[in-house]
Design an enzyme around this catalytic site. Structure first.
Site, PDB file in Angstrom:
ATOM      1  N   GLU A 118      -1.104  -5.368   3.109  1.00 23.14           N
ATOM      2  CA  GLU A 118      -0.695  -4.022   2.751  1.00 23.14           C
ATOM      3  C   GLU A 118       0.824  -3.926   2.587  1.00 23.14           C
ATOM      4  O   GLU A 118       1.563  -4.743   3.159  1.00 23.14           O
ATOM      5  CB  GLU A 118      -1.151  -3.041   3.849  1.00 23.14           C
ATOM      6  CG  GLU A 118      -2.666  -3.023   4.094  1.00 23.14           C
ATOM      7  CD  GLU A 118      -3.429  -2.201   3.067  1.00 23.14           C
ATOM      8  OE1 GLU A 118      -3.084  -2.217   1.877  1.00 23.14           O
ATOM      9  OE2 GLU A 118      -4.401  -1.527   3.467  1.00 23.14           O
TER      10      GLU A 118
ATOM     11  N   ASP B  61     -11.072 -12.002   2.667  1.00 30.71           N
ATOM     12  CA  ASP B  61     -10.959 -11.056   3.788  1.00 30.71           C
ATOM     13  C   ASP B  61     -12.316 -10.539   4.244  1.00 30.71           C
ATOM     14  O   ASP B  61     -13.339 -10.767   3.599  1.00 30.71           O
ATOM     15  CB  ASP B  61     -10.037  -9.881   3.406  1.00 30.71           C
ATOM     16  CG  ASP B  61     -10.316  -9.334   1.998  1.00 30.71           C
ATOM     17  OD1 ASP B  61     -11.402  -9.608   1.464  1.00 30.71           O
ATOM     18  OD2 ASP B  61      -9.449  -8.642   1.448  1.00 30.71           O
TER      19      ASP B  61
ATOM     20  N   HIS C  96      -1.636  -3.881  -2.829  1.00 28.72           N
ATOM     21  CA  HIS C  96      -2.060  -4.928  -1.892  1.00 28.72           C
ATOM     22  C   HIS C  96      -2.826  -6.030  -2.599  1.00 28.72           C
ATOM     23  O   HIS C  96      -3.428  -5.816  -3.660  1.00 28.72           O
ATOM     24  CB  HIS C  96      -2.847  -4.348  -0.700  1.00 28.72           C
ATOM     25  CG  HIS C  96      -4.237  -3.882  -0.984  1.00 28.72           C
ATOM     26  ND1 HIS C  96      -4.906  -2.998  -0.162  1.00 28.72           N
ATOM     27  CD2 HIS C  96      -5.111  -4.174  -1.983  1.00 28.72           C
ATOM     28  CE1 HIS C  96      -6.117  -2.781  -0.638  1.00 28.72           C
ATOM     29  NE2 HIS C  96      -6.262  -3.486  -1.746  1.00 28.72           N
TER      30      HIS C  96
ATOM     31  N   ASN D 287      -2.179   0.490  -4.148  1.00 28.12           N
ATOM     32  CA  ASN D 287      -0.886   0.419  -3.467  1.00 28.12           C
ATOM     33  C   ASN D 287      -0.229  -0.953  -3.607  1.00 28.12           C
ATOM     34  O   ASN D 287       0.765  -1.234  -2.955  1.00 28.12           O
ATOM     35  CB  ASN D 287      -1.047   0.787  -1.978  1.00 28.12           C
ATOM     36  CG  ASN D 287      -1.918  -0.215  -1.219  1.00 28.12           C
ATOM     37  OD1 ASN D 287      -2.399  -1.198  -1.780  1.00 28.12           O
ATOM     38  ND2 ASN D 287      -2.124   0.028   0.062  1.00 28.12           N
TER      39      ASN D 287
HETATM   40  P1  PGA Z   1     -11.227  -2.954  -6.527  1.00 28.28           P
HETATM   41  O1  PGA Z   1     -10.311  -3.335  -5.291  1.00 28.28           O
HETATM   42  O2  PGA Z   1     -11.536  -4.247  -7.236  1.00 28.28           O
HETATM   43  O3  PGA Z   1     -12.435  -2.359  -5.908  1.00 28.28           O
HETATM   44  O4  PGA Z   1     -10.441  -2.019  -7.371  1.00 28.28           O
HETATM   45  C1  PGA Z   1      -9.248  -4.206  -5.454  1.00 28.28           C
HETATM   46  C2  PGA Z   1      -8.471  -4.336  -4.184  1.00 28.28           C
HETATM   47  O5  PGA Z   1      -8.357  -3.334  -3.445  1.00 28.28           O
HETATM   48  O6  PGA Z   1      -7.944  -5.421  -3.927  1.00 28.28           O
END
Ligand code: PGA
Length: 236
Positions: free
Chosen positions: A143, A67, A138, A136
């Protein structure tokens, strides 16, 4: 789903780095699906060290990232292209021309998204996809929602994601509100997937994943329908 429980972040990072290195050693022309965020940073650091020590050679590897924030140029230090260059690509001997991150500044994002999925297919598909997981639930920027997109697409970020990611920005208003992300179908096409979760803040999302159910309000749980997923956890 295979579950690997690690006692430390270092152990989690080593597990991911070893899996990537052994795939690259076995299949030097493999296609890697790569993730940003704080979770894979330790693994990327280890891969840099392993490459420097001559234990792994990325010269023929190609990669696709999950992404990118919409509106950020590749040289913006908050862009995921910048993150990948700094945290991995500059530390290993990959050909930068063989690395792809969705463009955040395409004039025709829908066309770019379609071409991104086509490029993954044309490369033969992703051999190993690395994923983090949001608080959450995702994966990439898919999302929680009642319906999930299959292909790469432009998406709005939820309040929860904007808040979680604001720790990397000076102020919350600076966090982009939209992104380009590989879709659930693009991710599910990967031959093998590692999803890593580090920290107690990921526990609720990981619990849904571990329940074996598929709930679009926890997009990661869709991975329960994939035949080769490893969940690596530490502290959750
Ligand atoms: P993080 O993010 O590795 O910074 O915890 C993971 C994500 O949001 O996919």
């Amino acid at each position: 789903m295979k579950i690997v429980v690690c006692n430390t972040y270092d152990e989690l990072s080593q597990y991911i780095a070893d899996r990537v290195a052994s795939l690259v050693n076995e299949k030097p022309e493999c296609i890697l699906g790569l993730a940003t965020g704080s979770t894979p940073v330790g693994a990327y650091e280890k891969l840099g060290e392993m490459c420097k020590a001559g234990k792994v050679d990325f010269s023929k590897v190609r990669s696709f990232n999950l992404d990118e924030y919409l509106g950020l140029t590749p040289d913006n230090d908050q862009s995921y292209r910048y993150f990948m260059n700094k945290n991995l690509f500059e530390k290993i001997n990959i050909d930068i021309n063989n690395t792809r991150v969705p463009s955040g500044i395409s004039e025709d994002p829908d066309k770019m998204c379609k071409e991104y999925d086509e490029a993954i297919d044309a490369a033969g598909g992703i051999d190993l996809q690395l994923l983090g997981i949001g608080e959450n639930g995702h994966i990439a920027f898919n999302e929680p929602a009642s319906q999930l997109y299959s292909g790469t697409h432009v998406t709005d970020l939820t309040e929860s994601t904007i808040k979680a990611n604001s720790r990397f920005f000076e102020k919350i208003e600076d966090v982009p509100t939209q992104a380009v992300t590989m879709g659930i179908g693009s991710i599910m096409k990967a031959k093998s997937i590692i999803i890593a979760a580090n920290g107690a803040n990921k526990k609720a999302a990981v619990d849904v994943l571990r329940s074996g159910m598929i709930d679009t309000n926890c997009p990661a749980s869709v991975l329960n329908a994939h035949r080769d997923v490893t969940l690596v956890v530490c502290g959750c």
